[in-house]
Design a protein around this motif. Structure first.
Motif, PDB file in Angstrom:
ATOM      1  N   MET A  80       0.837  -1.216   0.000  1.00 54.16           N
ATOM      2  CA  MET A  80       0.000   0.000   0.000  1.00 54.16           C
ATOM      3  C   MET A  80       0.863   1.254   0.000  1.00 54.16           C
ATOM      4  O   MET A  80       1.840   1.354   0.726  1.00 54.16           O
ATOM      5  CB  MET A  80      -0.908   0.015   1.237  1.00 54.16           C
ATOM      6  N   LEU A  81       0.445   2.167  -0.808  1.00 59.80           N
ATOM      7  CA  LEU A  81       1.181   3.416  -0.936  1.00 59.80           C
ATOM      8  C   LEU A  81       0.551   4.460  -0.019  1.00 59.80           C
ATOM      9  O   LEU A  81      -0.610   4.802  -0.177  1.00 59.80           O
ATOM     10  CB  LEU A  81       1.079   3.858  -2.393  1.00 59.80           C
ATOM     11  N   PRO A  82       1.279   4.952   0.970  1.00 62.60           N
ATOM     12  CA  PRO A  82       0.700   5.996   1.816  1.00 62.60           C
ATOM     13  C   PRO A  82       0.556   7.284   1.015  1.00 62.60           C
ATOM     14  O   PRO A  82       1.414   7.612   0.205  1.00 62.60           O
ATOM     15  CB  PRO A  82       1.716   6.152   2.948  1.00 62.60           C
ATOM     16  N   SER A  83      -0.530   7.987   1.213  1.00 60.62           N
ATOM     17  CA  SER A  83      -0.740   9.233   0.472  1.00 60.62           C
ATOM     18  C   SER A  83       0.154  10.333   1.018  1.00 60.62           C
ATOM     19  O   SER A  83       0.456  10.376   2.205  1.00 60.62           O
ATOM     20  CB  SER A  83      -2.197   9.673   0.595  1.00 60.62           C
ATOM     21  N   ILE A  84       0.590  11.195   0.123  1.00 60.44           N
ATOM     22  CA  ILE A  84       1.405  12.346   0.506  1.00 60.44           C
ATOM     23  C   ILE A  84       0.726  13.579  -0.095  1.00 60.44           C
ATOM     24  O   ILE A  84       0.916  13.894  -1.267  1.00 60.44           O
ATOM     25  CB  ILE A  84       2.840  12.211  -0.036  1.00 60.44           C
ATOM     26  N   PHE A  85      -0.094  14.218   0.715  1.00 60.48           N
ATOM     27  CA  PHE A  85      -0.895  15.314   0.184  1.00 60.48           C
ATOM     28  C   PHE A  85      -0.185  16.658   0.337  1.00 60.48           C
ATOM     29  O   PHE A  85       0.438  16.927   1.358  1.00 60.48           O
ATOM     30  CB  PHE A  85      -2.243  15.395   0.909  1.00 60.48           C
ATOM     31  N   ILE A  86      -0.302  17.485  -0.700  1.00 61.40           N
ATOM     32  CA  ILE A  86       0.006  18.905  -0.536  1.00 61.40           C
ATOM     33  C   ILE A  86      -1.291  19.662  -0.827  1.00 61.40           C
ATOM     34  O   ILE A  86      -2.064  19.259  -1.713  1.00 61.40           O
ATOM     35  CB  ILE A  86       1.151  19.408  -1.446  1.00 61.40           C
ATOM     36  N   HIS A  87      -1.538  20.680  -0.053  1.00 56.92           N
ATOM     37  CA  HIS A  87      -2.740  21.482  -0.253  1.00 56.92           C
ATOM     38  C   HIS A  87      -2.375  22.715  -1.064  1.00 56.92           C
ATOM     39  O   HIS A  87      -1.423  23.418  -0.735  1.00 56.92           O
ATOM     40  CB  HIS A  87      -3.347  21.881   1.101  1.00 56.92           C
ATOM     41  N   ILE A  88      -3.123  22.928  -2.142  1.00 53.50           N
ATOM     42  CA  ILE A  88      -2.827  24.064  -3.015  1.00 53.50           C
ATOM     43  C   ILE A  88      -3.486  25.317  -2.442  1.00 53.50           C
ATOM     44  O   ILE A  88      -4.714  25.410  -2.389  1.00 53.50           O
ATOM     45  CB  ILE A  88      -3.348  23.796  -4.447  1.00 53.50           C
ATOM     46  N   PRO A  89      -2.677  26.273  -1.992  1.00 52.37           N
ATOM     47  CA  PRO A  89      -3.251  27.492  -1.396  1.00 52.37           C
ATOM     48  C   PRO A  89      -3.831  28.413  -2.466  1.00 52.37           C
ATOM     49  O   PRO A  89      -3.500  28.295  -3.655  1.00 52.37           O
ATOM     50  CB  PRO A  89      -2.062  28.152  -0.700  1.00 52.37           C
ATOM     51  N   LYS A  90      -4.678  29.334  -2.022  1.00 57.94           N
ATOM     52  CA  LYS A  90      -5.405  30.232  -2.944  1.00 57.94           C
ATOM     53  C   LYS A  90      -4.494  30.983  -3.896  1.00 57.94           C
ATOM     54  O   LYS A  90      -4.801  31.151  -5.073  1.00 57.94           O
ATOM     55  CB  LYS A  90      -6.212  31.248  -2.124  1.00 57.94           C
ATOM     56  N   ASP A  91      -3.348  31.457  -3.393  1.00 54.76           N
ATOM     57  CA  ASP A  91      -2.502  32.308  -4.232  1.00 54.76           C
ATOM     58  C   ASP A  91      -1.922  31.568  -5.433  1.00 54.76           C
ATOM     59  O   ASP A  91      -1.467  32.187  -6.397  1.00 54.76           O
ATOM     60  CB  ASP A  91      -1.386  32.962  -3.397  1.00 54.76           C
ATOM     61  N   LEU A  92      -1.959  30.214  -5.399  1.00 58.65           N
ATOM     62  CA  LEU A  92      -1.445  29.466  -6.548  1.00 58.65           C
ATOM     63  C   LEU A  92      -2.441  29.419  -7.702  1.00 58.65           C
ATOM     64  O   LEU A  92      -2.132  28.895  -8.771  1.00 58.65           O
ATOM     65  CB  LEU A  92      -1.080  28.038  -6.125  1.00 58.65           C
ATOM     66  N   PHE A  93      -3.623  29.948  -7.495  1.00 55.55           N
ATOM     67  CA  PHE A  93      -4.602  29.982  -8.584  1.00 55.55           C
ATOM     68  C   PHE A  93      -4.441  31.221  -9.451  1.00 55.55           C
ATOM     69  O   PHE A  93      -5.163  31.409 -10.422  1.00 55.55           O
ATOM     70  CB  PHE A  93      -6.030  29.842  -8.023  1.00 55.55           C
ATOM     71  N   GLU A  94      -3.471  32.059  -9.111  1.00 53.45           N
ATOM     72  CA  GLU A  94      -3.117  33.197  -9.971  1.00 53.45           C
ATOM     73  C   GLU A  94      -2.151  32.694 -11.042  1.00 53.45           C
ATOM     74  O   GLU A  94      -1.171  32.016 -10.717  1.00 53.45           O
ATOM     75  CB  GLU A  94      -2.401  34.287  -9.150  1.00 53.45           C
ATOM     76  N   PRO A  95      -2.395  33.039 -12.320  1.00 53.81           N
ATOM     77  CA  PRO A  95      -1.450  32.642 -13.363  1.00 53.81           C
ATOM     78  C   PRO A  95      -0.043  33.121 -13.034  1.00 53.81           C
ATOM     79  O   PRO A  95       0.148  34.220 -12.527  1.00 53.81           O
ATOM     80  CB  PRO A  95      -2.000  33.320 -14.617  1.00 53.81           C
ATOM     81  N   ALA A  96       0.950  32.241 -13.300  1.00 49.93           N
ATOM     82  CA  ALA A  96       2.376  32.497 -13.091  1.00 49.93           C
ATOM     83  C   ALA A  96       2.790  32.428 -11.622  1.00 49.93           C
ATOM     84  O   ALA A  96       3.970  32.596 -11.307  1.00 49.93           O
ATOM     85  CB  ALA A  96       2.823  33.821 -13.698  1.00 49.93           C
ATOM     86  N   ALA A  97       1.845  32.159 -10.723  1.00 52.82           N
ATOM     87  CA  ALA A  97       2.225  31.994  -9.318  1.00 52.82           C
ATOM     88  C   ALA A  97       3.020  30.703  -9.158  1.00 52.82           C
ATOM     89  O   ALA A  97       2.814  29.731  -9.875  1.00 52.82           O
ATOM     90  CB  ALA A  97       0.980  31.955  -8.437  1.00 52.82           C
TER      91      ALA A  97
END
Ligand SMILES: [Zn+2]
Ligand SMILES: [Zn+2]
Length: 180
Positions: free
Chosen positions: A1-18
Motif C-alpha cells: 500500500m502506498l501511503p498518500s502524501i498530500f500537498i494542499h494548493i493554497p489560494k494564491d497558486l490559482f493566480e497565473p504564473a504563481a
C-alpha cells in the motif's frame, strides 16, 4: 500500500504564473516490480515546485531514497541511493488549459478539495531509477553454481579446482578420439 502524501494548493497558486515550493519526507514506501521486491528505507525525501501555467498546475521536483533489494547474484541485500525527477500536470477544473499536445495519461484534474497526492508521482520518479540488475557490490562474486556457497565470503573447493586449471577452450578436444 502506498501511503498518500498530500500537498494542499493554497489560494494564491490559482493566480497565473504563481509559484510555490513544498518539501517533505515520507515513510513506508514499498514497491514491487515483477517478482522483485524493493523497499525504501525511511524516509523518502522530496521537494517540488508548483507553478500555475494558466489553467493548470505544473508540479516538478525530485525525490530521493535509499532502496533495499536482493542482490541478483548472491541474494544478499543490496542498497542503492536513488534520486528521481517528479513531474505532474493538473488541470484546474473550469479553466481552459492547453492540453492539445498531451496524452491522456500525462495530466490529471485538480481534485475539488485542492489537495494533490504526490505519492504516485514520487513512486513513478523512483521506479525509473531502480536498478534492473541490483548488485550488492559491482564485483559481487555471486554463488557457486555447484554447492551454493556465497563466494564473497570464501571460495569453495569446487571453484578452486576449476580456477586453478588454465582456461583453454580446446582442452576438451584432447580427450576425444576420432573414429574413421
Ligand atoms: Zn551480491
Ligand atoms: Zn562450490
Amino acid at each position: 500500500m502506498l501511503p498518500s502524501i498530500f500537498i494542499h494548493i493554497p489560494k494564491d497558486l490559482f493566480e497565473p504564473a504563481a509559484t510555490r515550493s513544498f518539501e517533505g519526507a515520507a515513510h513506508g514506501f514499498e514497491l514491487r516490480l515483477g517478482a522483485d521486491e524493493y523497499t525504501f528505507e525511511p524516509p523518502v525525501t522530496w521537494s517540488v515546485e508548483v507553478t500555475n501555467t494558466g489553467g493548470a498546475l505544473l508540479v516538478t521536483g525530485s525525490a530521493a531514497a535509499c532502496c533495499c533489494c536482493a542482490c541478483a547474484r548472491c541474494l544478499e541485500s543490496a542498497e542503492y541511493e536513488l534520486e528521481g525527477q517528479i513531474e505532474g500536470y493538473f488541470l484546474i477544473p473550469g479553466e481552459e488549459a492547453e492540453v492539445d499536445d498531451l496524452e491522456a495519461d500525462e495530466f490529471d484534474a485538480l481534485p475539488a478539495d485542492h489537495r494533490i497526492d504526490l505519492a504516485p508521482l514520487i513512486q513513478a520518479a523512483l521506479v525509473l531509477e531502480v536498478p534492473r540488475v541490483p548488485l550488492c557490490t559491482d564485483d559481487c562474486a555471486g554463488l557457486c553454481p555447484v554447492c551454493g556457497q556465497n563466494l564473497n565470503e570464501g571460495v569453495c573447493t569446487c571453484v578452486q579446482e576449476e580456477s586453478d586449471a588454465p582456461v583453454n577452450p580446446f582442452a576438451v578436444l584432447k580427450d576425444l578420439t576420432f573414429d574413421d
